[in-house]
Each structure stands twice: as structure tokens, then as C-alpha cells.
Design a protein around this motif. Structure first.
Motif, PDB file in Angstrom:
ATOM      1  N   HIS A   6       0.831  -1.203   0.000  1.00 39.56           N
ATOM      2  CA  HIS A   6       0.000   0.000   0.000  1.00 39.56           C
ATOM      3  C   HIS A   6       0.865   1.251   0.000  1.00 39.56           C
ATOM      4  N   ARG A  11      -3.796   4.742  -5.736  1.00 36.47           N
ATOM      5  CA  ARG A  11      -4.856   3.841  -6.139  1.00 36.47           C
ATOM      6  C   ARG A  11      -4.993   2.626  -5.219  1.00 36.47           C
ATOM      7  N   SER A  12      -3.967   2.327  -4.459  1.00 34.27           N
ATOM      8  CA  SER A  12      -4.048   1.146  -3.591  1.00 34.27           C
ATOM      9  C   SER A  12      -5.093   1.304  -2.499  1.00 34.27           C
ATOM     10  N   ARG A  14      -8.170   1.928  -2.995  1.00 31.67           N
ATOM     11  CA  ARG A  14      -9.371   1.224  -3.464  1.00 31.67           C
ATOM     12  C   ARG A  14      -9.262  -0.285  -3.192  1.00 31.67           C
ATOM     13  N   ILE A  15      -8.034  -0.824  -3.248  1.00 35.99           N
ATOM     14  CA  ILE A  15      -7.839  -2.251  -2.974  1.00 35.99           C
ATOM     15  C   ILE A  15      -7.983  -2.518  -1.482  1.00 35.99           C
ATOM     16  N   PRO A  54      -1.124  -0.211  -6.800  1.00 37.01           N
ATOM     17  CA  PRO A  54      -1.082  -1.300  -5.822  1.00 37.01           C
ATOM     18  C   PRO A  54      -0.432  -2.562  -6.384  1.00 37.01           C
ATOM     19  N   GLU A  65      -1.693  -3.697 -11.016  1.00 30.62           N
ATOM     20  CA  GLU A  65      -2.788  -3.055 -11.745  1.00 30.62           C
ATOM     21  C   GLU A  65      -4.121  -3.250 -11.020  1.00 30.62           C
ATOM     22  N   SER A  66      -4.749  -2.125 -10.712  1.00 28.45           N
ATOM     23  CA  SER A  66      -5.974  -2.129  -9.915  1.00 28.45           C
ATOM     24  C   SER A  66      -7.064  -3.025 -10.496  1.00 28.45           C
ATOM     25  N   ILE A  70      -8.570  -6.240  -8.604  1.00 29.59           N
ATOM     26  CA  ILE A  70      -9.988  -6.285  -8.224  1.00 29.59           C
ATOM     27  C   ILE A  70     -10.639  -7.544  -8.780  1.00 29.59           C
ATOM     28  N   GLU A 102      -9.900   3.715 -15.666  1.00 34.42           N
ATOM     29  CA  GLU A 102      -8.520   4.044 -16.002  1.00 34.42           C
ATOM     30  C   GLU A 102      -8.344   4.387 -17.477  1.00 34.42           C
ATOM     31  N   GLN A 175     -13.276   0.416  -8.542  1.00 27.45           N
ATOM     32  CA  GLN A 175     -12.400   1.021  -9.542  1.00 27.45           C
ATOM     33  C   GLN A 175     -12.753   2.483  -9.791  1.00 27.45           C
TER      34      GLN A 175
END
Length: 222
Positions: A6, A11-12, A14-15, A54, A65-66, A70, A102, A175
Motif C-alpha cells: 500500500h 490507487r491502492s 481502493r484495494i 497497488p 494493476e488495480s 480487483i 482508467e 475502480q
């Protein structure tokens, strides 16, 4: 066990929200941006060759890659509630918005953030007005119209749907939250885009999102 690498303000987040929503066991490896330039630290390169977040590891398997993360987490660890039934219209909306975030939305959002930072971080006060005029031309002629089209399109969808895949929370929402909360935070005509504003507020109110914020630490949008 899943490990999420993280990076703060990235963007991490969101994960991290997705992991909390799934309610599965995971470990968090925190990496902090350089406070001077905001770049990711070299420690991230040990997790992934590009040194970006992330990144997750699951045993010997690693993934970046998000959108891919996901999809992987939902397919491997969800009870089926975060993805619509295959073949249904909602299923294809899910995939569409998962890629739209994205592919279509983030480029103008990111460029706007870069231009704003260029002006804010200009080395001399005298240079800032020049940069501001130059970036304003790009924003007016190129970025702003494209971003407005995207936001109008998103707004029209959210006015008729609770979530991006319909009435069901899905991977598409994880996302889409990052660019939309960035847009709202940087300033948006709330009267023109109430659906977007409500979506962000709805996500932020979820207990899993609140837990993710607590665990992730500092979070400032682009």
C-alpha cells in the motif's frame, strides 16, 4: 495470506477498501511517498519491477494493476455478491466501468492534477502567472471539455443506477471511486453532478471504507 503493498495517497486505497469489504485476512505493507517530490519509494520495486502501487501477493503469486487485482480478489475470494451474474446486462456494465475508470476517466483527471501542481510548485512567484495562463489554455481548449463529457456521461448513468452495475455493489465501484473522489475533492459543480457527489458520499459512509481509511493512514487525493 494476501499481502497488499500500500502506497499512501494512491490507487491502492481502493484495494484496501475491497479487502475490508470482503472481510478476509490480509497483511498490509505500507510504503510512503517521498515528501519532497511525492514519488513512490524504492522499496516498492522489491514488490514489483515498475515500483508502483497497488501490488498484491498471494502466496507465491503476485499481481499489479488495480483492475486486474480487483478481478482476481473478487473471483478468488468473493461469495459472488460483488459481480453480477454472467450474461446479464449488469455483468457487462460491470466490465465496462471497470475499464472505463482508467481508460477514459483517469487521463484527464491526472493531467488536471499535474497542471495544478505545476502552478502550485513553480519555483518563483513571477513564473506562476505565466504557467497559470499556459495551463489554462490547455484546460479550456482540451482537458475541460473532455472531462465535462465524461462527467456528464457518468452522471446520467448514476441518476438511474444506485451503483455502476445497477442496484448491486460490484468491482466497478471500487475502480471508479478513486477518480471520482479526486474530482469531488478538487472541486465540482455539485448542483450539476448530484449523482456523482452522492456516489462518493455513499462509498465514504460504508463501514468497510472507513476501516480502510483508518488502516491505510494519510490519504489526500491527487
Amino acid at each position: 495470506m494476501i499481502v497488499l503493498h500500500h502506497l499512501n495517497n494512491s490507487r491502492s486505497q481502493r484495494i484496501l477498501w475491497l479487502l475490508e469489504e470482503l472481510g478476509i485476512e490480509y497483511a498490509l505493507e505500507k510504503h510512503l511517498r517521498d515528501p519532497r517530490g511525492g514519488l513512490a519509494p524504492a522499496s516498492l520495486k522489491a514488490a514489483h519491477g515498475l515500483g508502483r502501487a497497488p501490488v498484491i501477493t498471494d502466496g507465491e503469486f503476485s499481481l499489479a494493476e488495480s483492475g486486474a487485482i480487483i478481478t482476481y480478489l473478487i473471483e478468488q475470494y468473493s461469495d459472488g455478491t460483488l459481480v453480477p451474474s454472467p450474461g446479464a446486462d449488469a455483468y457487462w456494465h460491470y466490465h465496462y466501468w471497470l475499464h472505463f475508470a482508467e481508460g477514459s476517466l483517469m487521463p484527464p483527471v491526472l493531467l488536471r492534477a499535474i497542471f495544478d501542481k505545476m502552478v502550485d510548485n513553480a519555483p518563483a512567484v513571477l513564473i506562476r502567472p505565466i504557467l497559470k495562463r499556459a495551463t489554462a489554455r490547455v484546460m479550456t481548449s482540451y482537458l475541460a471539455p473532455g472531462l465535462e463529457r465524461n462527467l456528464t456521461y457518468i452522471e446520467s448513468h448514476l441518476r438511474n443506477n444506485l451503483w455502476f452495475a445497477g442496484e448491486q455493489l460490484s468491482g466497478a465501484d471500487f475502480q471508479m471511486i478513486f477518480p471520482l473522489e479526486t474530482i469531488v475533492w478538487r472541486g465540482i459543480d455539485r448542483a450539476a453532478y448530484p449523482g456523482i457527489v452522492d456516489f462518493v458520499a455513499r462509498v465514504h459512509a460504508r463501514p468497510a471504507y472507513q476501516r480502510a481509511l483508518t488502516k491505510g493512514g494519510e490519504y489526500a487525493y491527487l
